[in-house]
Design a protein around this motif. Sequence first.
Motif, PDB file in Angstrom:
ATOM      1  N   PHE A   1     -15.624   3.794 -37.484  1.00 37.86           N
ATOM      2  CA  PHE A   1     -14.503   4.484 -36.843  1.00 37.86           C
ATOM      3  C   PHE A   1     -13.844   5.478 -37.791  1.00 37.86           C
ATOM      4  CE2 PHE A   1     -14.601   1.067 -33.658  1.00 37.86           C
ATOM      5  CZ  PHE A   1     -14.377   1.802 -32.510  1.00 37.86           C
ATOM      6  N   SER A   2     -13.773   5.154 -39.075  1.00 41.54           N
ATOM      7  CA  SER A   2     -13.069   6.026 -40.016  1.00 41.54           C
ATOM      8  C   SER A   2     -13.905   7.249 -40.407  1.00 41.54           C
ATOM      9  CB  SER A   2     -12.680   5.244 -41.271  1.00 41.54           C
ATOM     10  OG  SER A   2     -13.839   4.715 -41.905  1.00 41.54           O
ATOM     11  N   THR A   3     -15.199   7.057 -40.631  1.00 38.80           N
ATOM     12  CA  THR A   3     -16.064   8.170 -41.058  1.00 38.80           C
ATOM     13  C   THR A   3     -16.723   8.894 -39.893  1.00 38.80           C
ATOM     14  OG1 THR A   3     -17.998   6.726 -41.312  1.00 38.80           O
ATOM     15  CG2 THR A   3     -16.550   7.000 -43.228  1.00 38.80           C
ATOM     16  N   GLY A   4     -16.813   8.254 -38.743  1.00 43.03           N
ATOM     17  CA  GLY A   4     -17.477   8.885 -37.595  1.00 43.03           C
ATOM     18  C   GLY A   4     -18.983   8.813 -37.635  1.00 43.03           C
ATOM     19  N   GLN A   5     -19.558   8.056 -38.590  1.00 43.92           N
ATOM     20  CA  GLN A   5     -21.010   7.914 -38.708  1.00 43.92           C
ATOM     21  C   GLN A   5     -21.449   6.649 -37.976  1.00 43.92           C
ATOM     22  OE1 GLN A   5     -23.044  10.193 -40.194  1.00 43.92           O
ATOM     23  NE2 GLN A   5     -21.244  11.471 -40.576  1.00 43.92           N
ATOM     24  N   VAL A  17     -17.044   9.332 -32.023  1.00 39.80           N
ATOM     25  CA  VAL A  17     -15.617   9.070 -31.781  1.00 39.80           C
ATOM     26  C   VAL A  17     -14.827  10.290 -32.218  1.00 39.80           C
ATOM     27  CG1 VAL A  17     -15.788   6.576 -31.984  1.00 39.80           C
ATOM     28  CG2 VAL A  17     -15.396   7.946 -34.030  1.00 39.80           C
ATOM     29  N   ALA A  18     -13.640  10.453 -31.645  1.00 38.41           N
ATOM     30  CA  ALA A  18     -12.758  11.570 -31.977  1.00 38.41           C
ATOM     31  C   ALA A  18     -11.317  11.109 -31.810  1.00 38.41           C
ATOM     32  CB  ALA A  18     -13.047  12.776 -31.091  1.00 38.41           C
ATOM     33  N   THR A  19     -10.428  11.786 -32.492  1.00 37.46           N
ATOM     34  CA  THR A  19      -9.004  11.461 -32.386  1.00 37.46           C
ATOM     35  C   THR A  19      -8.479  11.899 -31.028  1.00 37.46           C
ATOM     36  OG1 THR A  19      -8.746  11.759 -34.769  1.00 37.46           O
ATOM     37  CG2 THR A  19      -6.749  11.803 -33.429  1.00 37.46           C
ATOM     38  N   LEU A  20      -7.758  11.021 -30.378  1.00 40.71           N
ATOM     39  CA  LEU A  20      -7.215  11.301 -29.044  1.00 40.71           C
ATOM     40  C   LEU A  20      -5.911  12.068 -29.201  1.00 40.71           C
ATOM     41  CD1 LEU A  20      -7.465  10.845 -25.981  1.00 40.71           C
ATOM     42  CD2 LEU A  20      -6.155   8.740 -26.276  1.00 40.71           C
ATOM     43  N   ARG A  21      -5.915  13.302 -28.757  1.00 45.08           N
ATOM     44  CA  ARG A  21      -4.714  14.136 -28.833  1.00 45.08           C
ATOM     45  C   ARG A  21      -3.827  13.870 -27.624  1.00 45.08           C
ATOM     46  NH1 ARG A  21      -7.765  19.754 -29.299  1.00 45.08           N
ATOM     47  NH2 ARG A  21      -8.870  18.700 -27.608  1.00 45.08           N
TER      48      ARG A  21
END
Length: 416
Positions: free
Chosen positions: A254-258, A273-277
């Motif tokens: 979740f932190s690195t996106g890998q 995954v991506a940060t939800l704006r």
Amino acid sequence: MMSIPCLLQTFIAQEQICLKRLWVSSNPTWMVAYRPIWKRKRVYVKLEPPKDENNRGGEKVLTVYFSSTEIPIWILFFALGASSDKEVVDLIDFNIDDAGISNILVASIHEADREAEKKGMYFRRQGNAISFVDKLVKSCKFPPGESIQECISKYLFPNFSGVKQKARFLGYMVKCLLQAYTGRRKCDNRDDFRNKRLELAGELLERELRVHIRHAERRMVKAMQRELYGDRDLRPIENYLDASIITNGLSRAFSTGQWSHPFKRMERISGVVATLRRTNPLQMTADMRKTRQQVQYTGKVGDARYPHPSHWGKVCFLSTPDGENCGLVKNLAITGLVSTEVLDPLVDKLFDCGMEKLVDDTSTKLSGKNKVFLDGDWVGVCEDPISFVVELRTKRRHKELPQQVPTGYPDGECLT
């Protein structure tokens, strides 16, 4: 005292090619492919020039690639229970009045005869064809440890229980290839949304969890082996299982996106995954309806970035980022719905609509009957496809079937 809002993350649906169907292509060669996830179970039927140097300018021949082995298709048909050339032609169920198709089939028979003569074998006798296939499979670079009977049962079209049903499906593959070669069927388009599937949060989490659970299992086995080699008694299992491997692995993902690759075990992919704006509700809704197609930027992407007619009503044509992800990251339209897997068995309900069971022999002719496919698997046949589809849609309207079960009647086949 200022409060810092926590950052929420959302999953991006991953576009993947549908693996539960046949793929017909003409580039680089005419080929129909049966491609499940396991490479050992993949089957390719190709239309290629003959190997005989004296017949290079002749008709193309049909060849099967199975278990990393090139097998003449006529020999494989006899290994699956066919007893005569006419029976094989009936299994293919294609109009042989076309001179081009007849020449291809005759050239395939002659190619099989030549390959058998090199081995000093007459493959039409009972048991000789399966022995010929056994020698070819055992002589490949990585031969399987199972016998040829077990190999055919486990790896060649494993969805079919009987050998004769496997022969029928192989004949259907040949028919699809010949239809495309003669212009009676279109080749499949990789960019068509009907040929794609979306991996959602559940599938992505399941695959990542499997990777970390296997890692924890390997560490546990090594720790237990060290205890056994030292002639020490084994302690309870919680002393060997390190749960932090799974926790830290998910946190790192979740932190690195890998995240783990869907097909290659040793590779990782980004953009899952991506940060939800949450600036406004519309932006949050758009972030939760993103899809992404994984491609190699170094190679030729082709038409993956361009809009396709099948996107109409499913994908927003304007909402895509600039730069290298242009056309690869899309947003589902507000009218686009994603169906999920139906766990309820549907085969019995298809029988109630008029479907007949697929026979396990090679002598019964199915010409004039239409095939019924359920999630890519050939489950039966029906004589009246129009009434079958009408009855199926009636059951769906009465909520006897899930609403997300589509029905259709394209190209003379009932697809459900």
